[in-house]
Design a protein around this motif. Structure first.
Motif, PDB file in Angstrom:
ATOM      1  N   ASN A 808      27.343  15.287  11.123  1.00 39.84           N
ATOM      2  CA  ASN A 808      28.156  14.075  11.173  1.00 39.84           C
ATOM      3  C   ASN A 808      29.504  14.358  11.818  1.00 39.84           C
ATOM      4  N   GLY A 809      29.995  13.392  12.571  1.00 39.23           N
ATOM      5  CA  GLY A 809      31.298  13.523  13.204  1.00 39.23           C
ATOM      6  C   GLY A 809      31.713  12.181  13.759  1.00 39.23           C
ATOM      7  N   ALA A 810      32.993  12.086  14.153  1.00 41.96           N
ATOM      8  CA  ALA A 810      33.496  10.811  14.686  1.00 41.96           C
ATOM      9  C   ALA A 810      33.991  11.001  16.116  1.00 41.96           C
ATOM     10  N   TYR A 812      34.159   8.637  18.303  1.00 42.55           N
ATOM     11  CA  TYR A 812      34.971   7.442  18.570  1.00 42.55           C
ATOM     12  C   TYR A 812      35.637   7.059  17.261  1.00 42.55           C
ATOM     13  N   ARG A 813      35.536   5.813  16.878  1.00 36.19           N
ATOM     14  CA  ARG A 813      36.255   5.406  15.668  1.00 36.19           C
ATOM     15  C   ARG A 813      35.457   5.649  14.396  1.00 36.19           C
ATOM     16  N   SER A 814      34.128   5.505  14.501  1.00 37.05           N
ATOM     17  CA  SER A 814      33.338   5.611  13.271  1.00 37.05           C
ATOM     18  C   SER A 814      32.528   6.902  13.257  1.00 37.05           C
ATOM     19  N   THR A 815      32.178   7.311  12.037  1.00 39.16           N
ATOM     20  CA  THR A 815      31.375   8.531  11.870  1.00 39.16           C
ATOM     21  C   THR A 815      29.917   8.216  12.184  1.00 39.16           C
ATOM     22  N   CYS A 816      29.261   9.134  12.883  1.00 42.16           N
ATOM     23  CA  CYS A 816      27.842   8.942  13.190  1.00 42.16           C
ATOM     24  C   CYS A 816      27.158  10.298  13.189  1.00 42.16           C
ATOM     25  N   LEU A 817      25.839  10.285  13.258  1.00 41.20           N
ATOM     26  CA  LEU A 817      25.070  11.534  13.270  1.00 41.20           C
ATOM     27  C   LEU A 817      24.900  11.993  14.709  1.00 41.20           C
ATOM     28  N   LEU A 818      25.481  13.153  15.022  1.00 42.15           N
ATOM     29  CA  LEU A 818      25.364  13.718  16.378  1.00 42.15           C
ATOM     30  C   LEU A 818      24.221  14.723  16.358  1.00 42.15           C
ATOM     31  N   PHE A 851      40.755  26.839   4.782  1.00 43.51           N
ATOM     32  CA  PHE A 851      40.038  27.035   3.531  1.00 43.51           C
ATOM     33  C   PHE A 851      40.022  25.776   2.658  1.00 43.51           C
ATOM     34  N   HIS A 852      41.166  25.059   2.614  1.00 38.50           N
ATOM     35  CA  HIS A 852      41.279  23.962   1.648  1.00 38.50           C
ATOM     36  C   HIS A 852      40.942  22.604   2.254  1.00 38.50           C
ATOM     37  N   LEU A 853      40.532  22.567   3.513  1.00 38.04           N
ATOM     38  CA  LEU A 853      40.213  21.277   4.137  1.00 38.04           C
ATOM     39  C   LEU A 853      38.704  21.027   4.123  1.00 38.04           C
ATOM     40  N   LYS A 854      38.346  19.780   3.879  1.00 40.16           N
ATOM     41  CA  LYS A 854      36.924  19.439   3.830  1.00 40.16           C
ATOM     42  C   LYS A 854      36.351  19.246   5.226  1.00 40.16           C
ATOM     43  N   ASN A 855      37.211  18.876   6.185  1.00 40.28           N
ATOM     44  CA  ASN A 855      36.734  18.560   7.537  1.00 40.28           C
ATOM     45  C   ASN A 855      37.426  19.427   8.578  1.00 40.28           C
ATOM     46  N   PHE A 856      36.792  19.500   9.743  1.00 41.29           N
ATOM     47  CA  PHE A 856      37.440  20.139  10.900  1.00 41.29           C
ATOM     48  C   PHE A 856      37.116  19.290  12.129  1.00 41.29           C
ATOM     49  N   ASP A 857      37.776  19.575  13.248  1.00 43.95           N
ATOM     50  CA  ASP A 857      37.555  18.831  14.494  1.00 43.95           C
ATOM     51  C   ASP A 857      36.946  19.758  15.538  1.00 43.95           C
ATOM     52  N   MET A 858      36.250  19.167  16.470  1.00 45.62           N
ATOM     53  CA  MET A 858      35.586  19.956  17.523  1.00 45.62           C
ATOM     54  C   MET A 858      36.074  19.426  18.868  1.00 45.62           C
ATOM     55  N   VAL A 859      36.536  20.326  19.720  1.00 45.47           N
ATOM     56  CA  VAL A 859      37.024  19.936  21.048  1.00 45.47           C
ATOM     57  C   VAL A 859      36.071  20.501  22.086  1.00 45.47           C
ATOM     58  N   ILE A 860      35.585  19.642  22.975  1.00 48.19           N
ATOM     59  CA  ILE A 860      34.654  20.086  24.021  1.00 48.19           C
ATOM     60  C   ILE A 860      35.419  20.139  25.333  1.00 48.19           C
ATOM     61  N   VAL A 861      35.539  21.342  25.896  1.00 48.06           N
ATOM     62  CA  VAL A 861      36.237  21.519  27.177  1.00 48.06           C
ATOM     63  C   VAL A 861      35.186  21.627  28.272  1.00 48.06           C
ATOM     64  N   TYR A 862      35.360  20.869  29.341  1.00 48.11           N
ATOM     65  CA  TYR A 862      34.364  20.837  30.417  1.00 48.11           C
ATOM     66  C   TYR A 862      34.687  21.832  31.521  1.00 48.11           C
ATOM     67  N   LYS A 868      38.906  14.860  31.125  1.00 47.93           N
ATOM     68  CA  LYS A 868      39.547  14.838  29.803  1.00 47.93           C
ATOM     69  C   LYS A 868      38.630  15.508  28.781  1.00 47.93           C
ATOM     70  N   VAL A 869      39.229  16.313  27.890  1.00 49.14           N
ATOM     71  CA  VAL A 869      38.400  16.972  26.867  1.00 49.14           C
ATOM     72  C   VAL A 869      37.868  15.918  25.894  1.00 49.14           C
ATOM     73  N   THR A 870      36.734  16.224  25.253  1.00 49.23           N
ATOM     74  CA  THR A 870      36.141  15.301  24.278  1.00 49.23           C
ATOM     75  C   THR A 870      36.438  15.813  22.874  1.00 49.23           C
ATOM     76  N   MET A 871      36.901  14.921  22.023  1.00 49.64           N
ATOM     77  CA  MET A 871      37.222  15.290  20.638  1.00 49.64           C
ATOM     78  C   MET A 871      36.185  14.682  19.701  1.00 49.64           C
ATOM     79  N   ILE A 872      35.675  15.470  18.785  1.00 47.71           N
ATOM     80  CA  ILE A 872      34.843  14.928  17.701  1.00 47.71           C
ATOM     81  C   ILE A 872      35.577  15.250  16.411  1.00 47.71           C
ATOM     82  N   ASN A 873      36.006  14.227  15.697  1.00 47.87           N
ATOM     83  CA  ASN A 873      36.825  14.422  14.499  1.00 47.87           C
ATOM     84  C   ASN A 873      35.983  14.388  13.231  1.00 47.87           C
TER      85      ASN A 873
END
Length: 1050
Positions: A808-810, A812-818, A851-862, A868-873
């Protein structure tokens, strides 16, 4: 008898038989009459006599004699069969009406010697032409008293017998449309049984390391055809095996169809499988080789085998001799791999129809028969007795490769494959991953024979910690290699691109009037009022008493206000230095010119005596009309901009054939009109066409599809075919690179107004219906995909996302299954869709891994750094390890860090000075520098890099995070170490847990001291360090990260 006989087919086929006989070619020339006698023999499956009966009547008629003379036909059979044959007997008034000789029916008497009937037939034979030579099928010998009497009778008369098997075979080898449909169906069932049963079963056996005998597996395939789910909707009573399936492996191979599966256990190497299914008496055949962990040499030989099959298909054309087809394939072997010449199968296939193998139409070096359009062949190419140099055991050293399909000969061009089972290495290769490769050698040697893969699960459980560690170490080693490759490739790529300067487009110059004579002669202009010329989209304003035209494109915005007795109209213009909107170009054709920035007009709201209107009315009208014209202009400009850069597509070549693959009742996204509309998607020669119920058409060409994705409805409310395009296409006045066709499987919204929902809806029944609907839709979509892949000769291949690897990740605005596919990371169910091509990705960076965060972000560099890089939050931290494992298996470099970086600035820095970037180590600035105490060592040198790659500004705002991040850093540092052991929890804890917490507190106090030291060295840090960060985040050099720590929301 209730059985019906197709009279038209009978007359058509008898005419063809007599037509060929009367031409008198080949063996037909020597024949005065033809005799076909069929007895009873349960052991005979294929015989020319029964095949001829099936061809003429649609059924086999036992104990029946057929005599074909020049001017009459005699059938002798039992009373019931004679009743059946009366359907084709000519009535007395219309003899020869159908252009075929008259039929005489003779009833066989059970108890007598049938002497009278035999005499009538002998008489007819003698009266046909010269009455000496009769054509028979010499190989067909049936037992029984009736057949013996008849054969004795013929011998007594001294007729000369001529074998006409080959010429009759050639006559019936060309199939009619009805026969071809039956053979297509037979081929489809064979493909279905192979894909859905046999291949899946072999995968299960290999996965579970089962010991299964070849003969047992062959029996299970025979049982599978009794189950309707494998039969593509056919009636099981009309389906039978052409021959018992032949499964071979472990060094013992015989590439013929007369052998039977032996009782040896299946060996996990090259597994050849041959199976053929007969549907309503018409045969089909399929041969595939499944390979478990094939070495590169085996893969190369297999690829060459497929190349030979392609060559064979090209040669199978109308009018070509069979020996010429064989010679062409052998020429390819001689030129490319002569060492395989003595390994190849002796013949390359045979004609097929009602009989499985037509012996007179075999593809070999001697056969002089010519191919005809409508013939169906089973083509089989194989190599036997090949040596595997990497094999250690005897069964591994020898292997064979065998591939075969059912194909239809066409007028020109390659033959059409009817068995659409994929056969590329990636489709038939089973690649296993050994999890214990890093074990010590002696353990490996001892366990190799004793432990199978089934015991690996136990080994994995008992030594889980060690194995996880090795998996992480393996990943790190692989990532190190990838990092070196990445920097080298990126450097080379940027150097090559350096010469290509990007040409920036100048802003379009809009001229109102090319000469003064075009200026309108309106009274408003003479009266020094504002006038809007809608035709030329120009506002004519009085400036210092002169009517001055300004094109609508030069006006940025206008505002009107009323203050006291006056109305003010303020007009702002575009000029260099003004803050431009995102969509406006900031390049002016002539930036050195003098620009007007704004003009304000004032007019009175008071009516002057004698005037009909107030002066301010002109400003009010001007304001309204300028807004209108501006809106129209901007809409037109937006449309033109959409059309810019659209690559002109080829025209769609429509296939008028009604049997095109087609899916009905689909919706298209994005919508063509404002309301969503249903339509149908049809595959043509070079692309798809979607036609809505309103008649709108959207064409998508195969050569413009980058990714074709099929998202099944498992766990989803819609089933989707998604096309990610190379070049955008225009429809609905907009350009689109993603187009999808979907249908709903469940109710996404519940209509409470529907009466049955509110009262008597049976939920169990509804669920059952939905399950059936899902299965039906999945089958329809899969059939469509298989047909399209066959139509495009697998040039267009549909990818199915791997749901098990999804996270799961976001994006765009909403979370979806990637979900990953073999070549992309996608989400097709939500809109807008998300598709990232893995080949275009340079590296992946994980941000906010703490360690204490439930989520992380993923940045895709082309790889294209200008993109522009793609962010999945907001990806759950539990998904981090599976994502790393997946990226590692795809050979993609990944890095991680505790902070969010300003990627816009980083990418700009790289693009501006690529040489400098790679001299300073390239992407290694994202890597952790050391472990634990080594962290301080890299401090001073990393400070320099911090200046280069510290792009975050003070105003940089973060996306919303989980509630556990919503406290301030100061509070965290002061309170966490003291109060994290909160007394309210301690009451329920045992000694082990309390000791563990005490150890943790000691570690954290030690980390705090290290933080104090590092803070005194580096003044760059904004905000205190986290005392609760896990060890891995402390092991990075503090100055290494290319952005400041995140700002916590107060």
């Amino acid at each position: 008898m209730a059985l019906s006989l197709d009279r038209e087919a009978y007359y058509r086929r008898v005419k063809r038989l007599y037509g060929n006989w009367q031409k008198g070619e080949d063996d037909y020339a020597n024949v005065d009459a033809i005799v076909v006698s069929v007895g009873v023999d349960e052991e005979i499956v294929y015989a020319k006599s029964t095949a001829l009966q099936t061809w003429l009547f649609g059924y086999e008629l036992t104990d029946t004699i057929m005599v074909f003379c020049v001017d009459k036909i005699l059938f002798m059979a039992s009373k019931k069969k004679v009743e059946f044959l009366k359907q084709i007997a000519n009535s007395k008034g219309s003899e020869n009406a159908n252009g075929v000789p008259t039929i005489t029916l003779l009833v066989r008497e059970k108890n007598e010697s049938n002497k009278g009937n035999f005499e009538k037939m002998i008489e007819a034979l003698k009266g046909s032409k010269s009455g000496k030579r009769i054509g028979v099928f010499s190989k067909d010998k049936f037992p029984g008293e009736f057949m013996k009497n008849w054969n004795d009778c013929l011998s007594k008369e001294g007729f000369e017998k001529v074998d006409i098997s080959a010429v009759v075979a050639y006559t019936i080898a060309v199939k009619e449309d009805g026969e071809l449909n039956l053979m297509r169906k037979a081929a489809a069932i064979t493909s279905e049984v192979f894909n859905k049963f046999f291949k899946e079963r072999v995968m299960e056996i290999v996965d579970a390391d089962e010991k299964v005998r070849h003969s047992k597996l062959a029996e299970s395939v025979e049982k599978a055809i009794e189950e309707k789910k494998y039969l593509s909707g056919a009636d099981p009573s009309t389906v039978e095996m052409c021959y018992p399936p032949i499964i071979q492996s472990g060094g013992n191979y015989n590439l013929k169809f007369s052998v039977v599966s032996d009782k040896n256990h299946m060996h996990f190497g090259a597994i050849t499988c041959a199976m053929g299914i007969r549907y309503k008496s018409y045969c089909s055949n399929l041969v595939r080789t499944l390979m478990v962990d094939p070495p590169q040499e085996v893969q190369d030989n297999y690829t060459f085998l497929l190349q030979l099959q392609e060559e064979l298909l090209k040669e199978l054309r109308h009018g070509v001799k069979l020996c010429e087809v064989y010679a062409a394939v052998m020429d390819v072997v001689k030129k490319q791999k002569p060492e395989l010449l003595n390994k190849i199968t002796k013949n390359l296939g045979f004609a097929m129809g009602i009989e499985f193998r037509e012996g007179s139409l075999v593809i070999n070096s001697k056969n002089q028969h010519r191919l005809k359009k409508g013939m169906v062949f089973s083509i089989n190419v194989g190599f036997s007795d090949l040596t595997n140099k990497e094999g250690k055991k005897p069964e591994e050293r020898t292997y064979a490769l065998f591939v075969g399909d059912t194909v239809l000969v066409d007028e020109d061009g390659p033959a059409t494959i009817l068995t659409s089972v994929k056969k590329k290495v990636k489709n038939v290769g089973i690649f296993l991953k050994n999890e214990d490769e890093e074990e010590e050698e002696e353990e490996k040697d001892e366990a190799e024979d004793l432990l199978g893969r089934s015991s690996r699960a136990a080994a994995l459980l008992t030594e889980r910690t060690r194995n996880e560690l090795t998996a992480e170490e393996k990943r790190r080693a692989h990532q190190k290699e990838l990092a070196m490759q990445l920097n080298e490739e990126a450097k080379r790529r940027l150097t090559e691109q350096k010469g290509e300067q990007q040409i920036q487009k100048a802003r379009k110059s809009n001229i109102s009037y090319k000469n003064p004579s075009l200026m309108p002669k309106e009274p408003h202009i003479r009266e020094m009022k504002i006038y809007i010329d809608k035709k030329y989209e120009t506002v004519i304003m009085p400036v210092f008493g002169i009517a001055t035209p300004f094109h609508i494109a030069t006006i940025k915005n206008i505002s009107m206000s009323v203050e006291g007795d006056y109305t003010y109209l303020r007009i702002n213009f575009y000029c260099p230095g003004s803050a431009l909107g995102r969509n406006e170009g900031n390049i002016f054709p002539n930036p050195e010119a003098t620009f007007v920035k704004e003009i304000t007009y004032r007019a009175s709201n008071m009516k002057t005596p004698g005037e009909q209107t107030v002066p301010a009315l002109n400003l009010q009208n001007a304001f309204r009309i300028i807004k209108e014209v501006q809106k129209r202009y901007k809409t037109r400009e937006a449309e033109e901009k959409e059309k810019e850069g659209i690559v002109k597509q080829d025209s769609l070549i429509i296939n008028l054939n009604r049997s095109n693959p087609k899916l009905k009742d689909l919706y298209i996204r994005p919508n063509i009109a404002q309301k969503r509309m249903q339509g149908s998607l049809e595959a043509h020669v070079n692309g798809f066409r979607f036609t809505s119920v309103r008649g709108d058409k959207v064409d998508i060409l195969y050569n413009n599809i980058k990714h074709a994705l099929f998202q099944p409805c498992d766990g989803e409310m819609i089933i989707v075919l998604h096309f990610h395009l190379k070049n955008a296409i225009m429809f609905g006045k907009k350009r689109h690179t993603d187009v999808q066709f979907y249908t709903e499987v469940g109710e996404i919204t519940t209509d409470l107004g529907k009466h049955q929902h509110m009262h008597d809806r049976d939920d169990l029944y509804a669920e059952q219906m939905e399950r059936e609907m899902r299965h039906k839709l999945k089958t329809a979509f899969k059939n469509f995909i298989e047909k399209v892949e066959a139509l495009t000769k697998e040039e267009l291949e549909f990818e199915v996302p791997f749901r098990d690897l999804g996270f799961n990740g976001a994006p765009y605005r909403s979370t979806c299954l990637l979900q990953p596919t073999s070549s992309a990371l996608v989400n097709c169910t939500e809109w807008p869709p998300f598709v990232v091509t893995l080949d275009e990705v340079e590296l992946i960076h994980f941000e906010r891994v703490q360690f204490h965060l439930k989520n992380f972000d993923m940045v895709i560099v082309y790889k294209d750094y200008s993109k522009k890089v793609t962010m999945i939050n907001a990806i759950p931290v539990a998904s981090l390890d599976p994502i790393k494992e997946w990226l590692n298996s795809c050979d993609l470099k990944y890095t991680e860090g505790v902070q969010s970086l300003n990627w816009t600035k980083i990418m700009k820095t790289i693009v501006d000075d690529p040489e400098g970037f790679f001299e300073q180590g390239g992407w290694s600035f994202l890597e952790p520098e050391g472990e634990g105490s080594d962290a301080e060592v890299g401090e001073s040198e990393s400070e320099i890099e911090d200046e280069t790659f510290n792009p975050s500004e003070d105003e940089y705002e973060e996306e919303e995070e989980d509630s556990d991040e919503d406290y301030s850093s100061e509070a965290e540092e002061s309170d966490y170490s003291k109060e994290s052991m909160g007394s309210e929890e301690e009451s329920g804890k045992d000694w082990d847990e309390l000791e563990e917490e005490a150890r943790k507190a000691d570690r954290e106090s030690r980390y705090e001291e290290e933080e104090e030291q590092s803070r005194s060295l580096s003044r760059k840090r904004k905000g205190p360090a986290h005392s609760s960060s896990r060890r891995s985040s402390h092991s990075r050099s503090p100055g290494r990260s290319s952005g400041p720590p995140k700002k916590k929301r107060k």
